[in-house]
Design a protein around this motif. Structure first.
Motif, PDB file in Angstrom:
ATOM      1  N   ALA A 100       7.122   0.999  -3.460  1.00 32.52           N
ATOM      2  CA  ALA A 100       5.851   1.351  -2.817  1.00 32.52           C
ATOM      3  C   ALA A 100       5.317   2.681  -3.344  1.00 32.52           C
ATOM      4  O   ALA A 100       4.111   2.914  -3.368  1.00 32.52           O
ATOM      5  CB  ALA A 100       6.041   1.427  -1.303  1.00 32.52           C
TER       6      ALA A 100
ATOM      7  N   GLU B 228       1.396   7.772  12.057  1.00 32.69           N
ATOM      8  CA  GLU B 228       0.316   6.797  12.206  1.00 32.69           C
ATOM      9  C   GLU B 228       0.586   6.009  13.488  1.00 32.69           C
ATOM     10  O   GLU B 228       1.721   5.641  13.780  1.00 32.69           O
ATOM     11  CB  GLU B 228       0.390   5.866  10.991  1.00 32.69           C
ATOM     12  CG  GLU B 228      -0.779   4.950  10.829  1.00 32.69           C
ATOM     13  CD  GLU B 228      -0.656   4.135   9.540  1.00 32.69           C
ATOM     14  OE1 GLU B 228       0.418   4.125   8.911  1.00 32.69           O
ATOM     15  OE2 GLU B 228      -1.649   3.507   9.185  1.00 32.69           O
TER      16      GLU B 228
ATOM     17  N   GLN C 175      -7.634   7.743   5.484  1.00 32.19           N
ATOM     18  CA  GLN C 175      -8.473   6.760   4.787  1.00 32.19           C
ATOM     19  C   GLN C 175      -9.911   7.229   4.781  1.00 32.19           C
ATOM     20  O   GLN C 175     -10.710   6.778   3.963  1.00 32.19           O
ATOM     21  CB  GLN C 175      -8.378   5.413   5.488  1.00 32.19           C
ATOM     22  CG  GLN C 175      -7.156   4.660   5.024  1.00 32.19           C
ATOM     23  CD  GLN C 175      -7.225   3.208   5.425  1.00 32.19           C
ATOM     24  OE1 GLN C 175      -8.216   2.531   5.206  1.00 32.19           O
ATOM     25  NE2 GLN C 175      -6.145   2.748   6.014  1.00 32.19           N
TER      26      GLN C 175
ATOM     27  N   GLU D  55      -3.154   9.694   9.204  1.00 32.03           N
ATOM     28  CA  GLU D  55      -4.365   9.019   9.673  1.00 32.03           C
ATOM     29  C   GLU D  55      -4.802   9.439  11.076  1.00 32.03           C
ATOM     30  O   GLU D  55      -4.950   8.582  11.964  1.00 32.03           O
ATOM     31  CB  GLU D  55      -4.154   7.500   9.669  1.00 32.03           C
ATOM     32  CG  GLU D  55      -3.718   7.009   8.320  1.00 32.03           C
ATOM     33  CD  GLU D  55      -4.689   6.033   7.695  1.00 32.03           C
ATOM     34  OE1 GLU D  55      -5.760   5.795   8.287  1.00 32.03           O
ATOM     35  OE2 GLU D  55      -4.391   5.565   6.598  1.00 32.03           O
TER      36      GLU D  55
ATOM     37  N   TYR E  44      11.037  -0.533  -0.891  1.00 29.13           N
ATOM     38  CA  TYR E  44      11.503  -1.381   0.206  1.00 29.13           C
ATOM     39  C   TYR E  44      12.190  -2.560  -0.476  1.00 29.13           C
ATOM     40  O   TYR E  44      11.497  -3.443  -0.994  1.00 29.13           O
ATOM     41  CB  TYR E  44      10.333  -1.876   1.049  1.00 29.13           C
ATOM     42  CG  TYR E  44       9.546  -0.772   1.733  1.00 29.13           C
ATOM     43  CD1 TYR E  44      10.000  -0.191   2.914  1.00 29.13           C
ATOM     44  CD2 TYR E  44       8.332  -0.323   1.206  1.00 29.13           C
ATOM     45  CE1 TYR E  44       9.279   0.809   3.549  1.00 29.13           C
ATOM     46  CE2 TYR E  44       7.599   0.685   1.833  1.00 29.13           C
ATOM     47  CZ  TYR E  44       8.084   1.231   3.007  1.00 29.13           C
ATOM     48  OH  TYR E  44       7.365   2.218   3.634  1.00 29.13           O
TER      49      TYR E  44
ATOM     50  N   THR F  62      -6.657   3.675  -0.424  1.00 31.44           N
ATOM     51  CA  THR F  62      -6.837   2.508   0.441  1.00 31.44           C
ATOM     52  C   THR F  62      -5.511   2.084   1.073  1.00 31.44           C
ATOM     53  O   THR F  62      -4.455   2.618   0.750  1.00 31.44           O
ATOM     54  CB  THR F  62      -7.394   1.327  -0.382  1.00 31.44           C
ATOM     55  OG1 THR F  62      -6.597   1.231  -1.553  1.00 31.44           O
ATOM     56  CG2 THR F  62      -8.844   1.532  -0.751  1.00 31.44           C
ATOM     57  N   ASN F  63      -5.593   1.083   1.943  1.00 32.21           N
ATOM     58  CA  ASN F  63      -4.408   0.492   2.575  1.00 32.21           C
ATOM     59  C   ASN F  63      -3.375   0.113   1.548  1.00 32.21           C
ATOM     60  O   ASN F  63      -3.715  -0.487   0.532  1.00 32.21           O
ATOM     61  CB  ASN F  63      -4.804  -0.827   3.265  1.00 32.21           C
ATOM     62  CG  ASN F  63      -5.259  -0.581   4.666  1.00 32.21           C
ATOM     63  OD1 ASN F  63      -4.783   0.329   5.320  1.00 32.21           O
ATOM     64  ND2 ASN F  63      -6.190  -1.381   5.123  1.00 32.21           N
ATOM     65  N   GLY F  64      -2.125   0.443   1.846  1.00 38.14           N
ATOM     66  CA  GLY F  64      -1.050  -0.014   0.963  1.00 38.14           C
ATOM     67  C   GLY F  64      -0.849   0.846  -0.265  1.00 38.14           C
ATOM     68  O   GLY F  64      -0.032   0.522  -1.125  1.00 38.14           O
ATOM     69  N   ALA F  65      -1.545   1.965  -0.374  1.00 36.94           N
ATOM     70  CA  ALA F  65      -1.417   2.818  -1.568  1.00 36.94           C
ATOM     71  C   ALA F  65      -0.077   3.547  -1.609  1.00 36.94           C
ATOM     72  O   ALA F  65       0.363   3.985  -2.667  1.00 36.94           O
ATOM     73  CB  ALA F  65      -2.564   3.821  -1.608  1.00 36.94           C
ATOM     74  N   GLY F  66       0.573   3.680  -0.437  1.00 33.64           N
ATOM     75  CA  GLY F  66       1.875   4.356  -0.396  1.00 33.64           C
ATOM     76  C   GLY F  66       1.839   5.696   0.330  1.00 33.64           C
ATOM     77  O   GLY F  66       2.812   6.456   0.292  1.00 33.64           O
ATOM     78  N   LYS F  67       0.758   5.982   1.024  1.00 31.24           N
ATOM     79  CA  LYS F  67       0.599   7.294   1.677  1.00 31.24           C
ATOM     80  C   LYS F  67       1.589   7.454   2.841  1.00 31.24           C
ATOM     81  O   LYS F  67       2.279   8.466   2.951  1.00 31.24           O
ATOM     82  CB  LYS F  67      -0.844   7.472   2.170  1.00 31.24           C
ATOM     83  CG  LYS F  67      -1.885   7.208   1.099  1.00 31.24           C
ATOM     84  CD  LYS F  67      -3.304   7.355   1.617  1.00 31.24           C
ATOM     85  CE  LYS F  67      -3.693   6.439   2.771  1.00 31.24           C
ATOM     86  NZ  LYS F  67      -3.745   4.988   2.419  1.00 31.24           N
ATOM     87  N   THR F  68       1.611   6.436   3.714  1.00 35.57           N
ATOM     88  CA  THR F  68       2.517   6.504   4.865  1.00 35.57           C
ATOM     89  C   THR F  68       3.973   6.522   4.396  1.00 35.57           C
ATOM     90  O   THR F  68       4.796   7.283   4.930  1.00 35.57           O
ATOM     91  CB  THR F  68       2.275   5.292   5.800  1.00 35.57           C
ATOM     92  OG1 THR F  68       0.945   5.404   6.305  1.00 35.57           O
ATOM     93  CG2 THR F  68       3.251   5.251   6.956  1.00 35.57           C
ATOM     94  N   THR F  69       4.274   5.726   3.392  1.00 36.63           N
ATOM     95  CA  THR F  69       5.634   5.703   2.838  1.00 36.63           C
ATOM     96  C   THR F  69       6.023   7.102   2.356  1.00 36.63           C
ATOM     97  O   THR F  69       7.145   7.561   2.579  1.00 36.63           O
ATOM     98  CB  THR F  69       5.708   4.676   1.684  1.00 36.63           C
ATOM     99  OG1 THR F  69       5.342   3.393   2.195  1.00 36.63           O
ATOM    100  CG2 THR F  69       7.098   4.618   1.084  1.00 36.63           C
TER     101      THR F  69
END
Ligand code: ATP
Length: 238
Positions: free
Chosen positions: A19, A86, A195, A163, A14, A38-45
């Motif tokens: 990410a 998500e 998660q 998720e 980004y 965890t949050n922010g690990a890059g999974k959704t990206t």
């Protein structure tokens, strides 16, 4: 055998913030593969990039033998890659049946679409019972069911779920997880971002642990479930 999905050294940024920092993994037809972390690990990206919603800065994505590099999102759906995002993103004012029909927007086989709507109702009876109601009246867990049902309406070769258990009660989460197991038994190939590591690893053939843009550990679901570092970091053990 080549995998249905192959991801090689994928990087996504980004602006200046990277990410996803060079990840590689594959999904064989018929498998459930999970990305946990965890949050922010890059999974959704990662999922959004596979769907064509974000452009990779480097790396290779090959789906069903075709490189996805610059293929636009709607063409990726047509190739057989469906994404249940998500936060669900259902259309609250449309009915449940209309939401499902929208999932089939690229299809013109009326009888097949009707058959698949019935299949969604078999999978999630509450959707059938309330098919004519506005989707916004469903509970969070029921909306998750609708999002999954809608993604299935494109008859995907690969179903990506981001998720699906987020914000759900334990009972509803159980229901969603058992549906994923059922879809797997029917031969659906699934890439699952979660998660809830315990639930995801329990049903996955393969799992990958992501931390700050990297895959730091990979293995079968069963191996990762008993891995000491995974248990400490993700399953709440000391
Ligand atoms: P979550 O479970 O919270 O969705 P995640 O593992 O899916 O976590 P991502 O959402 O992929 O993680 O986020 C990875 C990194 O990219 C995070 O540091 C996040 O802050 C950053 N990021 C995500 N979306 C954007 C954006 N639109 N603009 C800038 N940075 C972003």
């Amino acid at each position: 055998m080549t995998a249905l999905l192959e991801v090689e050294d994928l990087r996504v940024a980004y602006g200046k913030i990277e990410a996803v920092k060079g990840i590689s993994f594959s999904v064989e037809a018929g498998q459930v593969v999970t990305l946990i972390g965890t949050n922010g690990a890059g999974k959704t990206t990662t999922l959004r990039t596979l769907s064509g919603l974000l452009k990779p800065s480097a790396g290779r994505i090959v789906f069903d033998g075709k490189p996805l590099g610059s293929v636009p999102a709607h063409k990726i759906v047509a190739l057989g890659l469906a994404h249940s995002p998500e936060g669900r993103h259902i259309f609250p004012r449309l009915t449940i049946a209309e939401n499902l029909q929208l999932g089939a927007f690229l299809r013109s086989d009326k009888a097949g679409i009707e058959r698949d709507i019935q299949r969604a109702y078999e999978l999630f009876p509450i959707l059938g019972e309330r098919s004519k109601q506005a989707a916004g009246t469903l509970s969070g867990g029921e909306q998750q069911m609708l999002a999954m049902g809608r993604a299935l309406m494109s008859q995907p070769k690969l179903l990506m779920l981001d998720e699906p258990s987020m914000g759900l009660s334990p009972i509803m989460m159980q229901k969603i997880m058992s549906t994923i197991t059922e879809l797997k038994a029917q031969g659906t190939t699934i890439l699952l971002v979660e998660q809830n590591a315990q639930a995801a690893l329990s049903l996955a053939d393969q799992g990958h642990v992501m931390e700050v843009g990297h895959i730091v550990l990979s293995g079968t679901g069963r191996d990762l479930l008993v891995d000491e570092s995974v248990r400490k970091a993700y399953l709440g053990e000391d």
